[in-house]
Design an enzyme around this catalytic site. Structure first.
Site, PDB file in Angstrom:
ATOM      1  N   CYS A 290       3.669   8.395   1.267  1.00 16.92           N
ATOM      2  CA  CYS A 290       4.315   7.428   2.150  1.00 16.92           C
ATOM      3  C   CYS A 290       4.564   6.157   1.349  1.00 16.92           C
ATOM      4  O   CYS A 290       3.629   5.492   0.909  1.00 16.92           O
ATOM      5  CB  CYS A 290       3.389   7.176   3.332  1.00 16.92           C
ATOM      6  SG  CYS A 290       4.055   6.005   4.505  1.00 16.92           S
TER       7      CYS A 290
ATOM      8  N   CYS B  83       8.147  -7.273   6.455  1.00 14.78           N
ATOM      9  CA  CYS B  83       9.361  -6.741   7.089  1.00 14.78           C
ATOM     10  C   CYS B  83      10.044  -7.883   7.827  1.00 14.78           C
ATOM     11  O   CYS B  83       9.373  -8.742   8.396  1.00 14.78           O
ATOM     12  CB  CYS B  83       8.987  -5.626   8.077  1.00 14.78           C
ATOM     13  SG  CYS B  83      10.406  -4.715   8.715  1.00 14.78           S
TER      14      CYS B  83
ATOM     15  N   CYS C 292       8.979  -5.415  15.197  1.00 13.22           N
ATOM     16  CA  CYS C 292       8.652  -4.442  16.238  1.00 13.22           C
ATOM     17  C   CYS C 292       7.273  -4.808  16.785  1.00 13.22           C
ATOM     18  O   CYS C 292       6.335  -5.035  16.014  1.00 13.22           O
ATOM     19  CB  CYS C 292       8.674  -3.033  15.665  1.00 13.22           C
ATOM     20  SG  CYS C 292      10.284  -2.642  14.937  1.00 13.22           S
TER      21      CYS C 292
ATOM     22  N   CYS D 194       3.962  -2.900  15.755  1.00 10.22           N
ATOM     23  CA  CYS D 194       3.753  -2.578  14.336  1.00 10.22           C
ATOM     24  C   CYS D 194       3.040  -3.721  13.635  1.00 10.22           C
ATOM     25  O   CYS D 194       3.433  -4.879  13.747  1.00 10.22           O
ATOM     26  CB  CYS D 194       5.100  -2.315  13.671  1.00 10.22           C
ATOM     27  SG  CYS D 194       4.986  -2.110  11.885  1.00 10.22           S
TER      28      CYS D 194
ATOM     29  N   CYS E 121      -0.046   5.299  10.349  1.00 12.25           N
ATOM     30  CA  CYS E 121       1.219   4.621  10.629  1.00 12.25           C
ATOM     31  C   CYS E 121       0.978   3.247  11.206  1.00 12.25           C
ATOM     32  O   CYS E 121       0.211   3.088  12.150  1.00 12.25           O
ATOM     33  CB  CYS E 121       1.998   5.349  11.718  1.00 12.25           C
ATOM     34  SG  CYS E 121       2.552   6.942  11.284  1.00 12.25           S
TER      35      CYS E 121
ATOM     36  N   GLU F 178       0.824  -1.202   0.000  1.00 11.81           N
ATOM     37  CA  GLU F 178       0.000   0.000   0.000  1.00 11.81           C
ATOM     38  C   GLU F 178       0.860   1.256   0.000  1.00 11.81           C
ATOM     39  O   GLU F 178       1.933   1.294   0.591  1.00 11.81           O
ATOM     40  CB  GLU F 178      -0.908  -0.002   1.236  1.00 11.81           C
ATOM     41  CG  GLU F 178      -1.976  -1.069   1.127  1.00 11.81           C
ATOM     42  CD  GLU F 178      -2.918  -1.082   2.318  1.00 11.81           C
ATOM     43  OE1 GLU F 178      -4.111  -1.308   2.097  1.00 11.81           O
ATOM     44  OE2 GLU F 178      -2.474  -0.872   3.455  1.00 11.81           O
TER      45      GLU F 178
HETATM   46  N1  SAH Z   1      10.603   0.448   9.050  1.00  9.51           N
HETATM   47  C1  SAH Z   1      10.843   1.827   9.174  1.00  9.51           C
HETATM   48  C2  SAH Z   1       9.870   2.706   8.428  1.00  9.51           C
HETATM   49  C3  SAH Z   1       8.418   2.304   8.402  1.00  9.51           C
HETATM   50  S1  SAH Z   1       7.443   2.478   9.845  1.00  9.51           S
HETATM   51  C4  SAH Z   1      10.882   2.223  10.619  1.00  9.51           C
HETATM   52  O1  SAH Z   1      10.526   1.400  11.466  1.00  9.51           O
HETATM   53  O2  SAH Z   1      11.286   3.336  10.911  1.00  9.51           O
HETATM   54  C5  SAH Z   1       7.069   4.224   9.981  1.00  9.51           C
HETATM   55  C6  SAH Z   1       6.848   4.666  11.449  1.00  9.51           C
HETATM   56  O3  SAH Z   1       5.581   4.195  11.960  1.00  9.51           O
HETATM   57  C7  SAH Z   1       7.918   4.114  12.370  1.00  9.51           C
HETATM   58  O4  SAH Z   1       8.370   5.102  13.263  1.00  9.51           O
HETATM   59  C8  SAH Z   1       7.164   3.045  13.093  1.00  9.51           C
HETATM   60  O5  SAH Z   1       7.791   2.746  14.296  1.00  9.51           O
HETATM   61  C9  SAH Z   1       5.789   3.660  13.257  1.00  9.51           C
HETATM   62  N2  SAH Z   1       4.734   2.698  13.581  1.00  9.51           N
HETATM   63  C10 SAH Z   1       4.694   1.391  13.290  1.00  9.51           C
HETATM   64  N3  SAH Z   1       3.552   0.833  13.783  1.00  9.51           N
HETATM   65  C11 SAH Z   1       2.876   1.818  14.395  1.00  9.51           C
HETATM   66  C12 SAH Z   1       1.609   1.875  15.059  1.00  9.51           C
HETATM   67  N4  SAH Z   1       0.842   0.788  15.189  1.00  9.51           N
HETATM   68  N5  SAH Z   1       1.201   3.060  15.542  1.00  9.51           N
HETATM   69  C13 SAH Z   1       1.969   4.153  15.391  1.00  9.51           C
HETATM   70  N6  SAH Z   1       3.150   4.168  14.757  1.00  9.51           N
HETATM   71  C14 SAH Z   1       3.614   3.012  14.275  1.00  9.51           C
HETATM   72 FE1  SF4 Z   2       9.498  -3.156  10.207  1.00 11.51          FE
HETATM   73 FE2  SF4 Z   2       7.362  -2.090  11.387  1.00 11.51          FE
HETATM   74 FE3  SF4 Z   2       9.644  -2.309  12.748  1.00 11.51          FE
HETATM   75 FE4  SF4 Z   2       9.438  -0.517  10.755  1.00 11.51          FE
HETATM   76  S1  SF4 Z   2       8.276  -0.505  12.674  1.00 11.51           S
HETATM   77  S2  SF4 Z   2      11.156  -1.929  11.134  1.00 11.51           S
HETATM   78  S3  SF4 Z   2       8.107  -1.626   9.335  1.00 11.51           S
HETATM   79  S4  SF4 Z   2       8.406  -4.016  11.973  1.00 11.51           S
END
Ligand code: SAH
Ligand code: SF4
Length: 365
Positions: A104, A111, A115, A118, A341, A91
């Site tokens: 974005c 991935c 995390c 996420c 996000c 997406e």
């Molecule tokens: N993988 C990269 C970029 C993509 S994520 C990274 O982790 O930086 C973009 C941002 O969204 C990151 O800061 C991530 O930590 C945040 N993010 C991921 N899941 C989220 C959620 N459920 N609520 C709010 N922010 C989130």
């Molecule tokens: Fe991957 Fe989500 Fe962690 Fe970004 S925040 S590195 S997209 S698992």
């Protein structure tokens, strides 16, 4: 199969066309048609003779990812579900604001990192996106807004790129780098590096390369002020803990003066949102002259966290701001179409697990 010209670096485009028997200067013409005018049809390249157009069409295509669906949120956010040539999907989102529109862009399908807050992290990695897939996401957005030929910097709706979609861009650096150089090229899409932000979870050995090769704005997903907590939120912290991450950030070009690094901090109730956490954040980031972006946690089905209360977020922001660090709270956008996000998903199925280690090995980390 005809080869896609989108996603080839300038030098590779030239070589490809020369190998096909064209004069070297054709590369410059084709480049402008593809990236400045947004053409997908060789027959409309008016400065190229009919015979050469036919030859090009025989060998090549100018391809975009296919738009499966386009959704529009009540707040103006647009989201596209895109299908790439091999059937995988990702997406892409555009978030319009008063003075800009940030697209974005995703760097991987799924991935490798996990995390814990996420949604993307719950999906196994399917594959790295190619440079064509990455540039293609922005080109689809331009198609949707009718922004061809490239508008001037002040009139364009789609003015910025944030590499904040699915995936860890620094685990796919070569393709991300090729794609970003293409979008920064002044005779094409012409986005300046000041309008591009790359977000990483903290792949420390790659940060210097981002600075040296791309010099775009850097955003770092910090999310915690102690290694103990960060280990649970961003597991890659066990490999590169906070002190190493901040040292790499301090060495980033311009970090200490004009080009401040943004640290992203997701607000998780009872996990990382206390007054003491806020004060520690100030202590850690003061030497860097950094900015903080506070992100209210966007929930997803089965998520093991809750978002901090509004009061808590504002109190946290107050402490950080009072400490001399700008800490705006990111307004969640496009929640009604699951475009915020961490809410992006794809329906792509998992490939062989072996690929994960391939990708890590290739990234040299
Ligand atoms: N993988 C990269 C970029 C993509 S994520 C990274 O982790 O930086 C973009 C941002 O969204 C990151 O800061 C991530 O930590 C945040 N993010 C991921 N899941 C989220 C959620 N459920 N609520 C709010 N922010 C989130
Ligand atoms: Fe991957 Fe989500 Fe962690 Fe970004 S925040 S590195 S997209 S698992």
């Amino acid at each position: 199969m005809r080869r896609n010209l989108v996603g080839l670096a300038r030098a590779d485009l030239k070589q490809t066309l020369v190998e096909a028997g064209l004069e070297p200067f054709r590369a410059q013409q084709v480049w402008q048609w593809v990236y400045w005018h947004g053409l997908t049809d060789f027959a409309r390249m008016t400065n190229i003779a009919r015979k050469t157009q036919l030859r090009l069409a025989e060998l090549f295509v100018i391809d975009r990812p296919q738009v499966v669906t386009e959704q529009r949120s009540s707040d103006g956010t647009r989201k596209w579900l895109l299908r790439f040539g091999d059937g995988n999907e990702a997406e892409t989102v555009n978030i319009p604001e008063e003075d800009r529109g940030s697209v974005c862009v995703s760097s991987q399908v799924g991935c490798t990192l996990t995390c814990s807050f996420c949604h993307t992290g719950t999906q196994p990695l399917v594959r790295n996106l190619s440079s064509a897939d990455i540039v293609g996401q922005f080109m689809v957005a331009r198609d949707s807004y009718g922004e061809w030929p490239t508008p001037t910097e002040t009139t364009r709706m789609l003015s910025n790129i944030v590499m904040m979609g699915m995936g860890e861009p620094l685990y796919n650096f070569d393709n991300v780098s090729t794609a970003l150089r293409i979008v920064m090229d002044e005779q094409g899409i012409a986005l300046s590096r000041r309008r591009i932000t790359l977000s990483t979870s903290g792949i420390v050995p790659m940060i210097a390369r981002v600075g040296a090769e791309l010099d775009v704005n850097l955003a770092v997903s910090l999310h915690a002020v102690s290694d103990e907590v960060r280990d649970t939120l961003v597991p890659v912290n066990r490999k590169w803990p906070i002190a190493e991450l901040l040292a790499a950030c301090a060495a980033y070009p311009g970090a200490r003066n004009s080009r401040r690094i943004t640290f992203e901090y997701v607000m998780l109730k009872g996990i990382n949102d206390s007054d003491a956490d806020a004060r520690e954040l100030v202590r850690l980031l003061t030497p860097l002259h950094a900015k903080v972006n506070l992100i209210p946690f966007n929930a997803w089905p089965g998520a093991p966290y809750e978002c901090s209360s509004n009061n808590r977020i504002h109190r946290f922001a107050e402490i950080v701001n009072a400490g001399g660090i700008s800490a705006p709270v990111r307004t969640p956008r496009g929640r009604d179409i699951l475009a915020a996000c961490g809410q992006l998903k794809s329906t792509s199925l998992r490939d062989r697990r072996a690929k994960v280690s391939d990708i890590e090995a290739k990234a040299g980390v």
